[in-house]
Design an enzyme around this catalytic site. Structure first.
Site, PDB file in Angstrom:
ATOM      1  N   HIS A 161       3.927 -20.484  -0.630  1.00 19.04           N
ATOM      2  CA  HIS A 161       4.915 -19.801   0.214  1.00 19.04           C
ATOM      3  C   HIS A 161       4.192 -19.321   1.471  1.00 19.04           C
ATOM      4  O   HIS A 161       3.082 -18.793   1.395  1.00 19.04           O
ATOM      5  CB  HIS A 161       5.518 -18.626  -0.556  1.00 19.04           C
ATOM      6  CG  HIS A 161       6.315 -17.701   0.310  1.00 19.04           C
ATOM      7  ND1 HIS A 161       7.281 -18.159   1.174  1.00 19.04           N
ATOM      8  CD2 HIS A 161       6.276 -16.345   0.452  1.00 19.04           C
ATOM      9  CE1 HIS A 161       7.804 -17.120   1.805  1.00 19.04           C
ATOM     10  NE2 HIS A 161       7.214 -16.012   1.393  1.00 19.04           N
ATOM     11  N   CYS A 206      11.836 -14.673  -1.520  1.00 14.93           N
ATOM     12  CA  CYS A 206      10.857 -15.695  -1.123  1.00 14.93           C
ATOM     13  C   CYS A 206      10.458 -16.608  -2.277  1.00 14.93           C
ATOM     14  O   CYS A 206       9.920 -17.693  -2.059  1.00 14.93           O
ATOM     15  CB  CYS A 206       9.617 -15.036  -0.524  1.00 14.93           C
ATOM     16  SG  CYS A 206      10.003 -14.073   0.938  1.00 14.93           S
ATOM     17  N   ASN A 258       7.642 -16.658   8.304  1.00 12.95           N
ATOM     18  CA  ASN A 258       8.068 -16.617   6.900  1.00 12.95           C
ATOM     19  C   ASN A 258       9.550 -16.964   6.843  1.00 12.95           C
ATOM     20  O   ASN A 258      10.395 -16.179   7.282  1.00 12.95           O
ATOM     21  CB  ASN A 258       7.801 -15.219   6.345  1.00 12.95           C
ATOM     22  CG  ASN A 258       8.187 -15.073   4.885  1.00 12.95           C
ATOM     23  OD1 ASN A 258       8.829 -15.955   4.310  1.00 12.95           O
ATOM     24  ND2 ASN A 258       7.817 -13.957   4.290  1.00 12.95           N
TER      25      ASN A 258
HETATM   26  N1  ACO Z   1       2.459  -5.165  16.577  1.00 13.19           N
HETATM   27  C1  ACO Z   1       1.520  -4.244  16.871  1.00 13.19           C
HETATM   28  N2  ACO Z   1       1.208  -3.236  16.053  1.00 13.19           N
HETATM   29  C2  ACO Z   1       1.866  -3.165  14.883  1.00 13.19           C
HETATM   30  C3  ACO Z   1       2.861  -4.092  14.511  1.00 13.19           C
HETATM   31  C4  ACO Z   1       3.146  -5.110  15.428  1.00 13.19           C
HETATM   32  N3  ACO Z   1       4.076  -6.070  15.175  1.00 13.19           N
HETATM   33  N4  ACO Z   1       3.331  -3.755  13.306  1.00 13.19           N
HETATM   34  C5  ACO Z   1       2.678  -2.665  12.911  1.00 13.19           C
HETATM   35  N5  ACO Z   1       1.795  -2.296  13.869  1.00 13.19           N
HETATM   36  C6  ACO Z   1       0.876  -1.175  13.865  1.00 13.19           C
HETATM   37  C7  ACO Z   1       1.278  -0.087  12.911  1.00 13.19           C
HETATM   38  O1  ACO Z   1       2.251   0.758  13.470  1.00 13.19           O
HETATM   39  C8  ACO Z   1      -0.036   0.604  12.713  1.00 13.19           C
HETATM   40  O2  ACO Z   1      -0.281   1.459  13.780  1.00 13.19           O
HETATM   41  P1  ACO Z   1      -0.934   2.908  13.528  1.00 13.19           P
HETATM   42  O3  ACO Z   1      -2.278   2.618  12.940  1.00 13.19           O
HETATM   43  O4  ACO Z   1      -0.967   3.483  14.897  1.00 13.19           O
HETATM   44  O5  ACO Z   1      -0.019   3.592  12.584  1.00 13.19           O
HETATM   45  C9  ACO Z   1      -1.049  -0.530  12.762  1.00 13.19           C
HETATM   46  O6  ACO Z   1      -0.381  -1.611  13.431  1.00 13.19           O
HETATM   47  C10 ACO Z   1      -1.485  -1.018  11.393  1.00 13.19           C
HETATM   48  O7  ACO Z   1      -0.325  -1.202  10.608  1.00 13.19           O
HETATM   49  P2  ACO Z   1      -0.419  -1.658   9.131  1.00 13.19           P
HETATM   50  O8  ACO Z   1       0.946  -1.689   8.518  1.00 13.19           O
HETATM   51  O9  ACO Z   1      -1.493  -0.865   8.442  1.00 13.19           O
HETATM   52  O10 ACO Z   1      -0.951  -3.135   9.348  1.00 13.19           O
HETATM   53  P3  ACO Z   1      -1.461  -4.146   8.282  1.00 13.19           P
HETATM   54  O11 ACO Z   1      -2.848  -4.515   8.569  1.00 13.19           O
HETATM   55  O12 ACO Z   1      -1.124  -3.710   6.895  1.00 13.19           O
HETATM   56  O13 ACO Z   1      -0.578  -5.409   8.627  1.00 13.19           O
HETATM   57  C11 ACO Z   1       1.340  -6.576   7.807  1.00 13.19           C
HETATM   58  C12 ACO Z   1       0.834  -5.340   8.539  1.00 13.19           C
HETATM   59  C13 ACO Z   1       1.027  -7.797   8.619  1.00 13.19           C
HETATM   60  C14 ACO Z   1       2.847  -6.477   7.626  1.00 13.19           C
HETATM   61  C15 ACO Z   1       0.630  -6.633   6.442  1.00 13.19           C
HETATM   62  O14 ACO Z   1       0.765  -5.428   5.745  1.00 13.19           O
HETATM   63  C16 ACO Z   1       1.130  -7.742   5.585  1.00 13.19           C
HETATM   64  O15 ACO Z   1       0.896  -8.885   5.876  1.00 13.19           O
HETATM   65  N6  ACO Z   1       1.822  -7.412   4.497  1.00 13.19           N
HETATM   66  C17 ACO Z   1       2.421  -8.414   3.686  1.00 13.19           C
HETATM   67  C18 ACO Z   1       3.817  -8.445   4.090  1.00 13.19           C
HETATM   68  C19 ACO Z   1       4.429  -9.808   4.044  1.00 13.19           C
HETATM   69  O16 ACO Z   1       3.814 -10.826   4.203  1.00 13.19           O
HETATM   70  N7  ACO Z   1       5.714  -9.769   3.833  1.00 13.19           N
HETATM   71  C20 ACO Z   1       6.482 -10.953   3.814  1.00 13.19           C
HETATM   72  C21 ACO Z   1       7.529 -10.843   2.824  1.00 13.19           C
HETATM   73  S1  ACO Z   1       6.866 -10.769   1.239  1.00 13.19           S
HETATM   74  C22 ACO Z   1       6.384 -12.251   0.948  1.00 13.19           C
HETATM   75  O17 ACO Z   1       6.957 -13.175   1.418  1.00 13.19           O
HETATM   76  C23 ACO Z   1       5.170 -12.372   0.104  1.00 13.19           C
END
Ligand code: ACO
Length: 325
Positions: free
Chosen positions: A252, A115, A282
């Site tokens: 980004h 990214c 993204n």
């Molecule tokens: N839909 C519904 N529920 C979901 C989904 C989905 N798509 N994905 C995960 N869940 C569930 C999980 O299974 C979990 O359930 P559980 O509590 O029963 O186990 C619950 O939602 C919470 O999951 P978390 O992973 O704790 O959710 P979080 O609040 O951390 O959000 C996310 C997840 C959006 C991926 C977040 O961690 C994030 O934004 N991370 C940054 C990742 C990113 O942006 N990556 C891009 C590439 S890196 C870059 O470009 C910077």
């Protein structure tokens, strides 16, 4: 003292025709529009058509950037394509773009920093132009992340999209002040200790397959805001500018919450932030030039504006570049 600066003289972008909404995704994996919007800000993303390659997207964005600059393909002597989703393991997607544009002079290569690819590209092109290795470059961020997603994994497949953005960057003599046009400073970082937090589980030398994207989302989130803001502060220190001096912040576009967290930590005016993550998802190395083009197209970003670009991604890699348009 007269200084050679790398000035952005044109920008263009391309998005595949097909859009995939959160509602459609909810028919494919166990997710909801509400969950995706609340956690990421994403509402829809574009998906490349069957047979539409990263180079096809890159060529269209490059043509648009050349038209915006009023230049022809033969005016270009360097092509850098930032991508993690190349057409083939080799040759570089940049040479496919070169041949697609009908360019036979100069040189072309790919840059892989996930990214952060576009910001790494700004630093790389700036170095090559300022040392005289080339005079006028196309820097392209082009991705087809849809091809490396595990479409059964709801924790990753909802986050990414396809697209391409390009800028034409030209070496120009400027007065040598911080009021110059061009790339004023770029700061790049990486830390391979985090390499397994966001990676693709395949490759030529490990599995001989392409593999799928894997991510520890919480870990990425935990590091993102501090890494981004640290490197932006480096850019402020190097130039003497502050958050108040910025005309535009073009981050980004990974996640709305990461962008908002960075904006608050830096004390930036939220009205000066370009947001496209809602419509594009993204798009990795393509996200910054796509956002830049959106800001230029609707008249917000203009010649002479001071713009901060930043990115963070797999590796981890991260970086920031301060540019006067
Ligand atoms: N839909 C519904 N529920 C979901 C989904 C989905 N798509 N994905 C995960 N869940 C569930 C999980 O299974 C979990 O359930 P559980 O509590 O029963 O186990 C619950 O939602 C919470 O999951 P978390 O992973 O704790 O959710 P979080 O609040 O951390 O959000 C996310 C997840 C959006 C991926 C977040 O961690 C994030 O934004 N991370 C940054 C990742 C990113 O942006 N990556 C891009 C590439 S890196 C870059 O470009 C910077």
């Amino acid at each position: 003292m007269v200084t050679l600066r790398s000035v952005i003289v044109g920008a263009g972008s391309y998005l595949p025709e097909r859009t995939l909404t959160n509602a459609e995704l909810a028919t494919m994996v166990d997710t909801t529009d509400d969950w995706i919007v609340q956690r990421t800000g994403i509402r829809e993303r574009h998906i490349a058509a069957d047979g539409e390659l990263t180079s096809d997207l890159g060529i269209k964005a490059a043509r648009a950037a050349l038209a915006d600059a009023g230049l022809a393909p033969h005016d270009i002597d360097l092509i850098v394509c930032a991508t993690s989703t190349p057409d083939n393991t080799f040759p570089a997607t940049a040479v496919s773009i070169q041949s697609g544009l009908g360019i036979t002079a100069g040189f072309a290569f790919d840059l892989q920093a996930v990214c952060s690819g576009f910001v790494y590209g700004l630093g790389t092109v700036d170095g090559l132009l300022r040392t005289g290795l080339a005079k006028r470059a196309l820097l392209i961020g082009a991705e087809t992340f849809s091809r490396i997603l595990d479409w059964t994994d709801r924790t990753t497949c909802v986050l990414f999209g396809d697209g391409a953005g390009a800028v034409v960057i030209e070496a120009q003599e400027q007065p040598g002040a911080m009021t110059d046009r061009g790339i004023l400073t770029t700061h790049l970082r990486s830390d391979g200790r985090h390499k397994m937090k966001l990676y693709v589980d395949g490759g030529p030398s490990s599995t001989q397959t392409v593999g799928h994207l894997r991510m520890e989302g919480k870990e990425v989130f935990k590091h993102a805001v501090s890494m981004i803001t640290d490197v932006i502060k480096d850019a402020f220190r190097a130039t003497g500018y502050t958050a108040r001096d910025l005309d535009w912040f073009v981050p980004h576009q990974a996640n709305r919450r990461i962008i908002d967290g960075s904006v608050i930590k830096l004390g930036l005016d939220p009205a000066k932030v370009i947001i496209t993550v809602d419509k594009h998802g993204n798009t990795s190395a393509a996200s910054i030039p796509l956002a830049l083009c959106a800001g230029i197209a609707d008249g917000r970003i203009k010649k002479g504006d001071l713009v901060m670009f930043e990115a963070m991604g797999g590796g981890f890699t991260w970086g920031a570049s301060l540019v006067r348009m």
